[in-house]
Design a protein around this motif. Structure first.
Motif, PDB file in Angstrom:
ATOM      1  N   TYR A 556       0.857  -1.182   0.000  1.00 46.47           N
ATOM      2  CA  TYR A 556       0.000   0.000   0.000  1.00 46.47           C
ATOM      3  C   TYR A 556       0.889   1.226   0.000  1.00 46.47           C
ATOM      4  CZ  TYR A 556       0.873   1.461   4.829  1.00 46.47           C
ATOM      5  OH  TYR A 556       1.456   1.951   5.974  1.00 46.47           O
ATOM      6  N   HIS A 557       0.287   2.372  -0.273  1.00 48.65           N
ATOM      7  CA  HIS A 557       1.018   3.642  -0.282  1.00 48.65           C
ATOM      8  C   HIS A 557       0.341   4.562   0.722  1.00 48.65           C
ATOM      9  CE1 HIS A 557       2.529   7.535  -1.697  1.00 48.65           C
ATOM     10  NE2 HIS A 557       3.525   6.849  -2.285  1.00 48.65           N
ATOM     11  N   SER A 558       1.135   5.178   1.551  1.00 51.58           N
ATOM     12  CA  SER A 558       0.585   5.980   2.653  1.00 51.58           C
ATOM     13  C   SER A 558      -0.257   7.158   2.167  1.00 51.58           C
ATOM     14  CB  SER A 558       1.714   6.498   3.552  1.00 51.58           C
ATOM     15  OG  SER A 558       2.618   7.296   2.791  1.00 51.58           O
ATOM     16  N   VAL A 559      -0.017   7.625   0.933  1.00 52.40           N
ATOM     17  CA  VAL A 559      -0.768   8.764   0.400  1.00 52.40           C
ATOM     18  C   VAL A 559      -1.797   8.324  -0.632  1.00 52.40           C
ATOM     19  CG1 VAL A 559      -0.622  10.960  -0.850  1.00 52.40           C
ATOM     20  CG2 VAL A 559       1.130  10.361   0.844  1.00 52.40           C
ATOM     21  N   ASP A 560      -1.374   7.483  -1.570  1.00 55.25           N
ATOM     22  CA  ASP A 560      -2.231   7.159  -2.722  1.00 55.25           C
ATOM     23  C   ASP A 560      -3.202   5.996  -2.482  1.00 55.25           C
ATOM     24  OD1 ASP A 560      -1.010   9.173  -4.081  1.00 55.25           O
ATOM     25  OD2 ASP A 560       0.332   7.876  -5.238  1.00 55.25           O
ATOM     26  N   SER A 561      -2.962   5.193  -1.473  1.00 54.92           N
ATOM     27  CA  SER A 561      -3.860   4.047  -1.259  1.00 54.92           C
ATOM     28  C   SER A 561      -5.230   4.507  -0.777  1.00 54.92           C
ATOM     29  CB  SER A 561      -3.249   3.077  -0.245  1.00 54.92           C
ATOM     30  OG  SER A 561      -2.184   2.370  -0.829  1.00 54.92           O
ATOM     31  N   LYS A 562      -6.244   3.960  -1.423  1.00 50.87           N
ATOM     32  CA  LYS A 562      -7.639   4.270  -1.093  1.00 50.87           C
ATOM     33  C   LYS A 562      -8.462   2.988  -1.229  1.00 50.87           C
ATOM     34  CE  LYS A 562      -7.378   8.976  -2.963  1.00 50.87           C
ATOM     35  NZ  LYS A 562      -5.939   8.892  -3.325  1.00 50.87           N
ATOM     36  N   GLU A 563      -9.674   3.008  -0.679  1.00 48.78           N
ATOM     37  CA  GLU A 563     -10.545   1.828  -0.774  1.00 48.78           C
ATOM     38  C   GLU A 563     -10.801   1.445  -2.225  1.00 48.78           C
ATOM     39  OE1 GLU A 563     -14.187   1.940   1.319  1.00 48.78           O
ATOM     40  OE2 GLU A 563     -13.253   2.080   3.309  1.00 48.78           O
ATOM     41  N   VAL A 564     -11.049   2.452  -3.090  1.00 49.87           N
ATOM     42  CA  VAL A 564     -11.374   2.150  -4.473  1.00 49.87           C
ATOM     43  C   VAL A 564     -10.229   1.421  -5.167  1.00 49.87           C
ATOM     44  CG1 VAL A 564     -10.561   4.393  -5.328  1.00 49.87           C
ATOM     45  CG2 VAL A 564     -12.292   3.123  -6.615  1.00 49.87           C
ATOM     46  N   ALA A 565      -8.981   1.743  -4.766  1.00 48.36           N
ATOM     47  CA  ALA A 565      -7.834   1.075  -5.367  1.00 48.36           C
ATOM     48  C   ALA A 565      -7.782  -0.394  -4.969  1.00 48.36           C
ATOM     49  CB  ALA A 565      -6.541   1.787  -4.943  1.00 48.36           C
ATOM     50  N   PHE A 566      -8.077  -0.693  -3.693  1.00 50.87           N
ATOM     51  CA  PHE A 566      -8.023  -2.084  -3.248  1.00 50.87           C
ATOM     52  C   PHE A 566      -9.248  -2.883  -3.712  1.00 50.87           C
ATOM     53  CE2 PHE A 566      -4.672  -0.570  -0.435  1.00 50.87           C
ATOM     54  CZ  PHE A 566      -3.763  -1.625  -0.546  1.00 50.87           C
ATOM     55  N   ILE A 567     -10.378  -2.206  -3.938  1.00 54.49           N
ATOM     56  CA  ILE A 567     -11.516  -2.912  -4.552  1.00 54.49           C
ATOM     57  C   ILE A 567     -11.106  -3.422  -5.931  1.00 54.49           C
ATOM     58  CG2 ILE A 567     -13.812  -2.599  -5.570  1.00 54.49           C
ATOM     59  CD1 ILE A 567     -14.445  -0.679  -3.268  1.00 54.49           C
ATOM     60  N   SER A 568     -10.500  -2.537  -6.729  1.00 51.14           N
ATOM     61  CA  SER A 568     -10.082  -2.918  -8.076  1.00 51.14           C
ATOM     62  C   SER A 568      -8.978  -3.975  -8.039  1.00 51.14           C
ATOM     63  CB  SER A 568      -9.609  -1.682  -8.839  1.00 51.14           C
ATOM     64  OG  SER A 568      -9.219  -2.026 -10.148  1.00 51.14           O
ATOM     65  N   ALA A 569      -7.993  -3.798  -7.134  1.00 55.30           N
ATOM     66  CA  ALA A 569      -6.894  -4.763  -7.051  1.00 55.30           C
ATOM     67  C   ALA A 569      -7.393  -6.132  -6.618  1.00 55.30           C
ATOM     68  CB  ALA A 569      -5.838  -4.245  -6.076  1.00 55.30           C
ATOM     69  N   GLY A 570      -8.318  -6.170  -5.647  1.00 55.15           N
ATOM     70  CA  GLY A 570      -8.863  -7.449  -5.197  1.00 55.15           C
ATOM     71  C   GLY A 570      -9.636  -8.157  -6.292  1.00 55.15           C
ATOM     72  N   LYS A 571     -10.414  -7.370  -7.030  1.00 53.77           N
ATOM     73  CA  LYS A 571     -11.215  -7.950  -8.113  1.00 53.77           C
ATOM     74  C   LYS A 571     -10.328  -8.544  -9.200  1.00 53.77           C
ATOM     75  CE  LYS A 571     -14.974  -6.595 -11.245  1.00 53.77           C
ATOM     76  NZ  LYS A 571     -15.883  -5.491 -11.611  1.00 53.77           N
ATOM     77  N   LYS A 572      -9.324  -7.776  -9.655  1.00 52.51           N
ATOM     78  CA  LYS A 572      -8.460  -8.243 -10.745  1.00 52.51           C
ATOM     79  C   LYS A 572      -7.560  -9.396 -10.296  1.00 52.51           C
ATOM     80  CE  LYS A 572      -9.931  -5.349 -13.831  1.00 52.51           C
ATOM     81  NZ  LYS A 572      -9.137  -4.234 -14.307  1.00 52.51           N
ATOM     82  N   ALA A 573      -7.082  -9.354  -9.047  1.00 54.34           N
ATOM     83  CA  ALA A 573      -6.271 -10.464  -8.538  1.00 54.34           C
ATOM     84  C   ALA A 573      -7.091 -11.748  -8.481  1.00 54.34           C
ATOM     85  CB  ALA A 573      -5.725 -10.117  -7.152  1.00 54.34           C
ATOM     86  N   PHE A 574      -8.367 -11.621  -8.074  1.00 54.13           N
ATOM     87  CA  PHE A 574      -9.242 -12.795  -8.011  1.00 54.13           C
ATOM     88  C   PHE A 574      -9.459 -13.381  -9.414  1.00 54.13           C
ATOM     89  CE2 PHE A 574     -13.566 -14.562  -8.249  1.00 54.13           C
ATOM     90  CZ  PHE A 574     -13.461 -15.582  -7.311  1.00 54.13           C
TER      91      PHE A 574
END
Length: 683
Positions: A556-574
């Motif tokens: 994660y990034h202390s500034v740029d990480s957001k929920e929307v980023a991890f929603i997309s990352a989780g979906k694509k990783a799955f």
């Protein structure tokens, strides 16, 4: 017109006319009303002017679709009659009527003899603990072999089936053989029939039997004979057979005589199966002064009066202007108008006592099988409904004209209120509305009614099958979501592992993050992305199930990480992992029970085998019927109602229940996968 209710419960008789289509129930209904003076002249089914067949669809098709209630006065009794549909396609209203009566008169066509509907209604009435009688109609028709039919009825339904009267003068008269022993009949002997039925009745009571044997028939009073006869009916020890010609009127008055003199009144019938909220039985009392308990057995959406709730009073007295509760409702409604139904006419009454059939109008919260009561002491009670067949024939539909979605929804809700075998399903995941009924004809009639009554036309198609997807192997997936558009960006990276679970296990999400490489606040976002991907599918667009997802690493990034980023990352990783995990299409497998005549067994088992069914066994039933138990893919049974009807001459019936999901054949998976055109989402 307002009339008073001065009759006591003991003077009421509630009778449903049931049986196979074409037996002449509606014609008999007309004849009973005419003979009892309720109507001046009889209508005919062919002319569409009967008391009961008033709906446009009934008149066009020349047969009953709904049940109809009317009453006739005879010999100081008020006889409530319910004419019911004979076609199995419209069983909902027929079976609903059983919750309102003490006696079911199963009408038998003298020419056709015992038919599937005869067996079915004898079974349903017996299961409900109701008195049964067999009414042989069309006794004046050429080719009617009544002696052979009586033998067949006794062989089919038991030796307790005995004539209570006999035809005479070639079916132009009917002679009583319970109270009389002299007279010339068309077959058998009045004296012999009298002896048989008298012996059957008195043996139910030892004291009565002793007096009869010691002192003869003359020692028995008519009241004693009535009580014994009624007990025999209640205990299933006697099923009287009587004869009529609804066409000529022969035997119709005699049938009214039997109803008034011998059939159970509401105080004598077997107790209705009421239960409390804790499952314990509740015994109602036929006391007009007790708390009100009534059960709604029919809903009518009348274009002029509004919504009518038709109910049977079991306890207490419902009065106009009184207050009633619906089920466990906190707020009572006022009985502004109280009606008795006489066909399509609504006769206003002051009160309804135990045994009465009555109706209230414009109470929106009333529904089929609702319990009406006037005290919170009767909260959380219910009357066990009849055992309805499962509506399995389905159609997906949408309005033909845009902008009618809400109108369609309202119309379907109204139709479903009236018919317990018509169901409306909204499949969110498939984005479709599906109606289910007992047959193609059933749904066709309901959709025609919707067009005629509510002005809604629809496009129909077979409903989609609710396939599922899963995986067959363990796999890992990874995705880094990174966006930089000036200023704060988006960043999230996810590593996860997926593995199959046993069938039916559902979904598990496991947090295996160590060292805080992804802060816990972003784990719900990753799970949300995974669930979004699961809902969209990976093989053919159907939801995934029966798998475990373990998130074990990421950044994660202390500034740029957001929920929307991890929603997309989780979906694509799955999705990355699923592509490597041998995704599998699952199809629903249902338990099938098919009841058929024995002579159809070869055709039916062959047909099931061609539908990838596994035959699990067969059971032989009484009356030459066979029940085949099998499991089959639901997708193979879309057109099965029509096919079964064709193979069995309309005598076959079946039920389906979901059993489990299992992997679909490769050909099915390939076909559905190629038809699915998923859209690539923009990050």
């Amino acid at each position: 017109m307002t009339i008073q209710t001065g009759s006591a419960t003991e003077s009421i008789r509630n009778i449903a006319l049931a049986g196979h289509a074409g037996a002449g129930k509606t014609t008999l209904f007309e004849a009973l009303l005419h003979t009892g003076g309720a109507i001046q002249s009889t209508g005919t089914v062919e002319r569409g002017n009967t008391v009961s067949d008033t709906d446009a669809q009934e008149q066009a098709r020349a047969h009953s679709i709904d049940s109809c209630i009317a009453q006739v006065e005879h010999d100081d009794c008020r006889i409530n009659l319910i004419d019911t549909a004979g076609y199995a396609d419209f069983r909902g209203g027929t079976l609903s009527a059983l919750a309102a009566v003490e006696t079911v008169a199963i009408v038998v066509n003298a020419i056709n003899g015992i038919e599937h509907g005869t067996r079915r209604m004898m079974m349903h009435a017996h299961e409900r603990g109701l008195a049964r009688m067999l009414v042989v109609n069309k006794i004046d028709f050429d080719g009617a072999d009544l002696a052979t039919l009586v033998d067949a009825l006794r062989e089919e339904f038991g030796s307790q089936c005995l004539p209570v009267n006999l035809p005479a003068q070639r079916g132009n008269r009917v002679l009583d053989c319970f109270f009389h022993a002299d007279g010339a009949t068309d077959f058998s002997s009045l004296a012999e029939a009298h002896q048989h039925i008298l012996d059957q009745v008195v043996e139910i009571n030892e004291a009565l039997m002793g007096r009869y044997l010691d002192d003869g028939e003359s020692s028995l009073s008519s009241d004693q004979l009535h009580d014994a006869f009624e007990q025999c009916l209640r205990e299933g020890h006697l099923v009287p057979i009587c004869f009529v010609s609804a066409r000529t009127g022969a035997g119709v008055k005699e049938l009214l005589d039997i109803a008034a003199r011998l059939l159970p009144n509401p105080a004598e019938g077997n107790p209705p199966p009421f239960v409390r909220g804790d499952g314990m039985p509740l015994r109602v009392v036929n006391d007009p002064g007790a708390h009100v308990i009534a059960d709604v057995f029919k809903i009518i959406n009348d274009p002029f009066v509004g919504k009518l709730g038709v109910f049977r009073v079991w306890q207490g007295t419902v009065r106009r202007d009184s207050q009633l509760l619906v089920d466990d409702g906190r707020k009572p409604f006022k009985v502004g108008h109280l009606f008795r139904l006489q066909g399509k006419n609504h006769v206003e009454i002051e009160a309804a006592i135990p045994g009465d059939l009555a109706a209230v109008a414009k109470i929106e919260e009333i529904h089929y099988d609702a319990v009406l009561h006037d005290s919170h002491d009767e909260d959380r009670i219910a009357l066990a409904p009849p055992r309805f067949p499962t509506p399995m024939y389905g159609l997906a539909l949408e309005p033909k004209h845009k902008g009618q979605e809400q109108k369609l929804s309202n119309a379907l809700a109204r139709l479903a209120e009236e018919d317990p075998c018509f169901r409306v399903e909204h499949h969110k995941e498939l984005n479709e509305t599906v109606v289910r009924g007992l047959s193609e004809l059933h749904l066709k009639v309901m959709l025609e009614r919707m067009r005629e009554r509510y002005g809604v036309e629809v496009e129909t198609r077979p409903p989609r099958i609710a396939y599922r997807e899963t995986i067959a192997a363990l796999a890992e997936g990874h995705h880094r979501h990174k966006k930089q558009t000036g200023g704060a960006g988006q960043f999230g990276e996810v590593f996860l592992r997926i593995e199959p679970l046993e069938r039916g296990a559902g979904f598990e999400f496991v947090d295996a993050i160590k060292g805080g490489v992804i802060p816990g606040q972003y784990l719900p976002a990753i799970e949300k992305g995974v669930r979004q991907a699961m809902a969209q599918g990976a093989v053919a667009g159907y939801p995934l199930q029966d798998l475990r997802v373990t998130v074990y690493d990421g950044k994660y990034h202390s500034v740029d990480s957001k929920e929307v980023a991890f929603i997309s990352a989780g979906k694509k990783a799955f999705l990355d992992a699923v592509a490597k995990a041998r995704p599998v299409l699952l199809e629903p497998i249902v338990n099938v029970e098919v009841a058929i005549p024995e002579h159809s067994v070869g055709d039916v088992t062959g047909s099931l085998a061609g539908k990838r069914a596994r035959i699990l066994g067969t059971d032989t039933q009484r009356g030459g019927e066979l029940v085949i138990k099998a499991q089959a893919p639901l997708a193979e049974l879309i057109d099965y109602p029509t096919e079964l009807k064709s193979m069995t001459g309309g005598r076959g019936r079946y039920s389906l229940d979901l059993s489990h999901y299992e992997a679909a054949p490769a050909t099915v998976q390939k076909q559905l996968g190629e038809a699915w055109k998923p859209r690539a989402e923009e990050d």
